[in-house]
Every structure is written in C-alpha cells, then in structure tokens.
Design a protein around this motif. Sequence first.
Motif: not given
Lengths: 77, 496
Positions: A28-29, A31-32, A35-36, A39, A43, A46-47, A50-51
């Motif tokens: 679980t640790w 995977l957490t 995943g984090f 994520m 981000f 995305f920045v 697009e830039n």
Amino acid sequence: MFDAFPYDEWSEDIAEFWTFGGQGSTGTWILTILGFSVMLIAFWGFVTLENQKLTRQADRLRASGALDKPTATGPTA
Amino acid sequence: MIVSLLQTWLAQAPTAEEVQEQLGLDSLILTETFYFWTVVIMWLIHVGFMAYEAGAARRKNIMSTAMKNILTIAVVTPTFYYFGWYIYGCFQEGWPKDGHDSPTVEGLDVLIGFCGNTAPWAAQMGPNLQDHVSAVFFLAFLLFSWTTGSIMSGALIERVRLSAYLILTALLGSVVWIMDAAWGWSSGGWLVTRFGFHDVIASLVVHGVAGAFAFGVLLNLGPRIGKYTTDGLARSFRGHSTHLTLMGLMLIFTGFYGFYAACLVIQSTIFPGWLNIYGSPTTLGAIAFVITIGFAGGFTGGWFASKGDPFWTLSGGLAGVISVSAGADVYHPSLAYLLSISGGMVAVYAGGYIERKLRVDDAVGAVAVHGACGFYGVLLVGIFAGGYPTGINNVESSFGGQLMGMLAFLPLAFLPGYAVSWLLKKLNLLRVPPEVELEGLDLAEFGQDFFPEFERVPEIIVEPDGRAVEAAPVLLDAYWRTNGRAATPVGTSERS
C-alpha cells in the motif's frame, strides 16, 4: 438461510488479494508513493507542454505580421 | 402434514440475531447505493458546467474551455484522494488535537477516529468488503470538489492557461474548500460545535468559497483583451451558442438534486432517519421542496432584475437556490420562495456591479451567482433561522455565528486564490500570450478549429452603447493599446 453461499470465506480470499496486504502494508505504501509521484509529474507535464505550445504559436503569430499595428481608420483625403 | 411443514419451516427460520445481522447489512447497502446514485446524478453538474462555459466561449475558444472542465476531474481526483479527504477528516477541530483519533466528538461515537480512516493508506480508502460506506462517501465529497473547480473555471475562460487553471483548481478543490468544509460543514467542525454555524447545503462552503477564490484569481488575471474601452466602459462578447449555455445550466440544475441529496446522511443502523451534515434530523422531502421552489423564485427574481435577459434569468435560478441552500432544512417553502427571488436579484445586481464598477471581467458571472449569493445565503440563515439548534451539541444558530463563518471563510478562500495566481503571474504562467488570445486558444492548444465544416464569420462584439460591431479592429486596437507594447515577455521572442 444465510450460509447457503460461502460469501464470507470467499470475501476473505478476495480482500487479501485486493488490498495488497491491507492498511499500512508495504504494498500500500509503495502504491501510494508511486501514485503521488505520478500526480506531481503530471502537473509538471501540464505546465511545460502547454508552455511549449503557447510559445510556439505566439512566436509564429508575431512573425507572420497578422497582428501588426492597424493603420489609422476613418476617411482619408 | 401441516404441523410437519410448520416444524420444518421453523427449523429453517433464521434466528433473531441472524435477522438483525441481515438488516444491518441491508441498511449499509442502502446507504452505499444511495450515495452511489447521488454521484451519478452529480456528474450532470459537470456535464452542465462544460456545456455552459463552452457555449459562453467564442468559437475560437470552445475546446480550450471544455478541456478545463474535463481535466478538472484529472487533477482534483488524485489530489483529493492523496490529501483532500485527509484534510476533511483531520482538520475539523482546526488542528487534529488527538492525531488520528480525531475528531473526538462527544455523543457521536461514529465520528471518533474518522481522521485515521481518511489517509490514502487506510483500509477504508481501498476495496474493502467490510466497509460499504466510506468509499461512496468519499466519492460524494469528491464530486463537491469538482464543483468548486468548475465554478471558478467559467470565470476565467478565454485567457487563462489550462495548466494555471489546473494548479488553481487543485488548490481550491483539494485544500481550500475541503478545509472550510472541515471547519463548518461537518459534525465536528469548530465553527459548528462552538458557534452553531449553519450552512446545510453548502451555500458558502462550496459556492461562496469558490466565488471568493475565483475573485482573487480574476484580480491577477485581468480582463479579456477588448473587454473594456479606454474610458473603462464594458463591452460584451457574444458566446458562440447561447442554446448550449442554457442547456448546460439546465443540466446543472438537474445535477443539483443529486448534490442536495448527497448533503444528507442516511444510515439506519446508526440513525433512525435522515440527518443533515451536522447530525440534525431532517427529511429528503424538505430539502427537495426548498430546492424546487428556490429555482422558481430565482428564475423570477433573475427575470425581473435583468428585464428578461435569458442568461441572467437562468443564472438567477442558480442564484436563488444557492441563496436558500444554507437554510434548506429549516425554511418554510413560502419563505424559501421569497428569499430565492431576492437571491436571483442579488446575482444580477452584483454581476453588474462587478463588471461595470469594479471592472473585473468574470465571463459567466460566477463571482456574483456563486460568491455573492453564497455569502448572502449564510447571512439569511442568521436573520431568518436564528435559534435553530445546529448539530449534535444543539448550539443555536445565530447572526453572530453566521458572521463568524463568513469572516473565517472569506480570507480562507480569497487569499490563496490571490496569492497563488499572483505567483503564477510573476512566473508568466497565468495567462496565455496576447497574440494567442486574439487568434483563439484552440488553434494554439489543439491545432484545429472545432467547427471545420462551418465557414468562419466575422466575430461580433457589443459596444457599451449597445451597437454590435465587427470585433477584429476593436480587439486589435485594444491589443496594441494594452498588450502589444514592449512588455510582452512571452517565450523567447520579446517585443522590442
């Protein structure tokens, strides 16, 4: 009536499989944290992506002269 | 024969304990099913926001507008999972006083230790055959989080960077609103247990807070090119499809029924009937009654205040509902009708003030409809429902308590929105380059026009005196007056 189907027994088997060992387990640790991290990378992606797109298009538009200063409007002599 | 059959049946009949066990399980599954369907219905809010905002956008910005709504789901979902839900579980007392045992709410044992169940590594946050409720309860709150992002989204369209919006919406949806929900929209929230703060269907904690956050962002983002004349008078842009906008609003209204239902608690093994979020008894019917009459009043107020403008009539419906949501469990339908009429009017007047006096370009009136009416709704509870016992401590709601909530949430919402958007602006990551804004975001972001089979017609803009004129010369002139000068540090090719 309530034990015609081995639901509880099967549930235990499935619970062990699904939860990768349950609360606070190593699986679980891991995977957490994975995943984090993904994520956060998303981000950043995305920045930056697009830039790049916006910069390229703005440069192209400036170079094209399409947005050059308009000439004076109104009647001319 | 009959005696024999009866004996056989009795031998097979379940014991009282078995029946009780089965009833308990059925009750949990009822709760699970109920919240699952509220989530399904609440998806319509996001379908609606997407249609609403895309319709309000000009043709050149349709997909960039819709993509914000779509990617709201992509960023708010993981951030809410990794830390947003934990904030709700652990920060109800301001700071978790007893660690993962928080909150320690006297009289409501079911809440004790809720904090520890909300961490992403908790057993309740994954597939768990012993827990039918935690996951769907999480999902219902997640849908509220998306809603806060979507509320802000519309205000910023046609000039905000997608990535900037995503950063801001993650902050709003997974930190700011859920912190205020922990404080004032939970049984153990300090505003509830100490001040009797009452905002039962989230007038302020969802709508008002999202509106205040968006207002902070708008101050840094600035208006769209050409929105204001050199004298500061407001022009109007023509959205590409008013029909799409109106249909979007109707979808939002439909989704609101799921939103309202999800604000209640039902679990008959623990509570004998429906509870509001504070643990006070209510009924689903009372809530549905108020929302329906709230729409009726809001449409009416919006219609008269705007003199029949279609956009503001429908927005008035939303504003009316938001204005009565805070007291939806206690208002008489007639009172809700009167208050929602006033709410629809408040939205129209506030929208005009924000656009024309403050000169803040809120493309869809979100600050007025959600922000102003969210705060207004909480204020109304202080006036019309003072004395109502709120929550498990039966602390009476009061004007002072409502004011305390407003004073706590205004800076909680406004300051992060302003500060982070200011930082993004300094990094030149908040707004698209002015050249891209003029041409339209869709070509830069996606490389295509999304109505390829339709001929492009000249874009129209409405001057302050009501004349509809061709937009291109006006926008180009505004570009050169405001953005086309030397200080346009976009990319590597700065103007000189």
